[in-house]
Scaffold this active site. Structure first.
Site, PDB file in Angstrom:
ATOM      1  N   TYR A 103       1.095  -1.180   0.056  1.00 11.79           N
ATOM      2  CA  TYR A 103      -0.161  -0.076  -0.024  1.00 11.79           C
ATOM      3  C   TYR A 103       0.793   1.285   0.044  1.00 11.79           C
ATOM      4  O   TYR A 103       0.269   1.965  -0.947  1.00 11.79           O
ATOM      5  CB  TYR A 103      -0.870  -0.117   1.124  1.00 11.79           C
ATOM      6  CG  TYR A 103      -1.169   1.468   1.120  1.00 11.79           C
ATOM      7  CD1 TYR A 103      -2.543   1.373   0.068  1.00 11.79           C
ATOM      8  CD2 TYR A 103      -1.381   2.714   2.603  1.00 11.79           C
ATOM      9  CE1 TYR A 103      -3.219   2.799   0.322  1.00 11.79           C
ATOM     10  CE2 TYR A 103      -2.077   3.573   2.187  1.00 11.79           C
ATOM     11  CZ  TYR A 103      -3.280   3.164   1.567  1.00 11.79           C
ATOM     12  OH  TYR A 103      -3.744   4.901   1.356  1.00 11.79           O
ATOM     13  N   ASN A 132      -4.088   9.007  10.427  1.00  8.60           N
ATOM     14  CA  ASN A 132      -5.807   8.942  10.396  1.00  8.60           C
ATOM     15  C   ASN A 132      -6.853   9.367  10.452  1.00  8.60           C
ATOM     16  O   ASN A 132      -7.508  10.769  10.753  1.00  8.60           O
ATOM     17  CB  ASN A 132      -6.283   7.715  11.526  1.00  8.60           C
ATOM     18  CG  ASN A 132      -5.187   6.663  11.712  1.00  8.60           C
ATOM     19  OD1 ASN A 132      -5.406   5.205  11.775  1.00  8.60           O
ATOM     20  ND2 ASN A 132      -4.046   5.972  12.623  1.00  8.60           N
TER      21      ASN A 132
END
Length: 368
Positions: A103, A132
């Site tokens: 990723y 996040n």
């Protein structure tokens, strides 16, 4: 200005879209994974700015990282080159870049494609390595641990906490959208990497504690300080995950011959709010407080409020009613009462500067 958003049905894109829709002179083009590349090309031909938010986070096969994050980014740049278009691109990347995962590698390759496009064409581009991201419309078990926990806790599902001391860097979706949109209008510099202004650092244990406080507030009525900061935006996120059949909750009150009393809300530092009903001809109160103070607001019916300094014989009276809203302060050292002098039920809203403590009620009986 014509603005293209890729990944238009994603979490970040949805929040960006609703903000852009309120802005004058902005025309929004939406592209999502179900759309064809021919449609993408038609949109790019018209666009003045691209928010490239499409990406692959959790594929079944690692090859999909490179297909969705790298190859698709190259397709966008190739279309721009085909039509000799030089327009800004904002890319949402990740702070995971550099950790060695597929990723992270795919995100870094996408960054490199955008950087090369920017340099070759002398056009400003913007890359955000986001930590996040949390907020409304995020997906549980996909976007963030906060989304997953909010979903579970609002549905009475247990959550898993591997290490409560794990520290997370977090950004709220509202701050992300604000950061993104400013690039439509601000003078551009040669910088290409940007950060969201407000970044929160919280442990998993801190987040878990707050979320359960939100849940328990429906029972104990005690709500954390949600007026500002992380608590404010986390509470908004938590509420957005409530199931449709759980938007409301019942209050447990007290009823006697005089009427009813319900506590509505308690705070950590600003007291509590309650509501009472009183039947016609009934008087409540006849007590004073040494330090506690209250505000009375009759919102229905007619009432007589009386106050007397406990060392005086003078009685101060206020006639109030629900048609002419007026707050009356209950002063420390003044015994006070309230009587329903109307023909219908009287409803009183009460604020006290401190939460009721049955061990230290600061309530002393003396007739007015």
């Amino acid at each position: 200005m014509k603005v293209l958003i890729t990944g238009s049905n994603g979490f970040i894109a949805k929040n960006l879209r609703v903000t852009l829709k309120k802005m004058p002179q902005i025309e929004i083009f939406l592209y999502d994974k179900e759309d064809s590349l021919e449609y993408l090309e038609s949109l790019i031909k018209e666009a003045d700015f691209i928010f490239h938010l499409a990406g692959v986070n959790r594929p079944k096969k690692s090859d999909e990282f490179y297909e969705g994050n790298v190859n698709f980014t190259q397709i966008i740049v190739d279309i721009l080159k085909k039509y000799n278009k030089k327009i800004p691109i904002l890319l949402s990347s990740s702070t995971q870049v550099g950790n060695g995962s597929d990723y992270a590698k795919s995100k870094e390759e996408a960054e490199n494609i955008i950087q090369k496009y920017s340099i070759d064409n002398d056009v400003p581009c913007f890359i955000y390595r986001l930590p996040n991201v949390f907020g409304k419309w995020s997906k549980p078990n996909y976007n963030s641990v906060i989304a997953t926990w909010c979903y579970n806790i609002t549905r009475d599902i247990d959550i898993e906490v591997n290490n409560r001391d794990t520290l997370l860097k977090l950004v709220y979706i509202g701050d992300v959208v604000h950061a993104f949109i400013r690039h439509l209008y601000l003078n551009q510099s040669k910088e290409i990497f940007y950060e969201v202004d407000v970044v929160y650092e919280k442990t998993l244990g801190e987040i878990e504690k707050l979320l359960y406080m939100f849940k328990e507030s429906r029972e104990n009525l005690l709500i954390p300080n949600i007026a500002k900061g992380f608590e404010r935006v986390l509470y908004a996120t938590y509420l957005s995950f409530l199931p449709k059949d759980r938007f409301s909750y019942k209050l447990n009150g007290h009823e006697d011959a005089r009427g009813t009393f319900y506590e509505i809300l308690k705070t950590l530092d600003s007291g509590q709010l309650g509501i009472s009903t009183t039947k016609p001809g009934v008087t409540r109160g006849n007590h004073y407080h040494n330090t506690k103070n209250e505000k009375f607001l009759v919102i229905k019916g007619e009432a007589l409020i009386e106050l007397r300094d406990i060392f005086s014989k003078e009685i101060i009276q206020y006639h109030v009613n629900g048609n002419d809203l007026e707050i009356v302060e209950m002063i420390p050292g003044y015994t006070h009462n309230i009587s329903n002098i109307g023909n219908e039920e009287m409803v009183l809203l009460i604020w006290a500067n401190e939460n009721y403590d049955p061990k230290k009620p600061d309530t002393n009986y003396i007739e007015v």
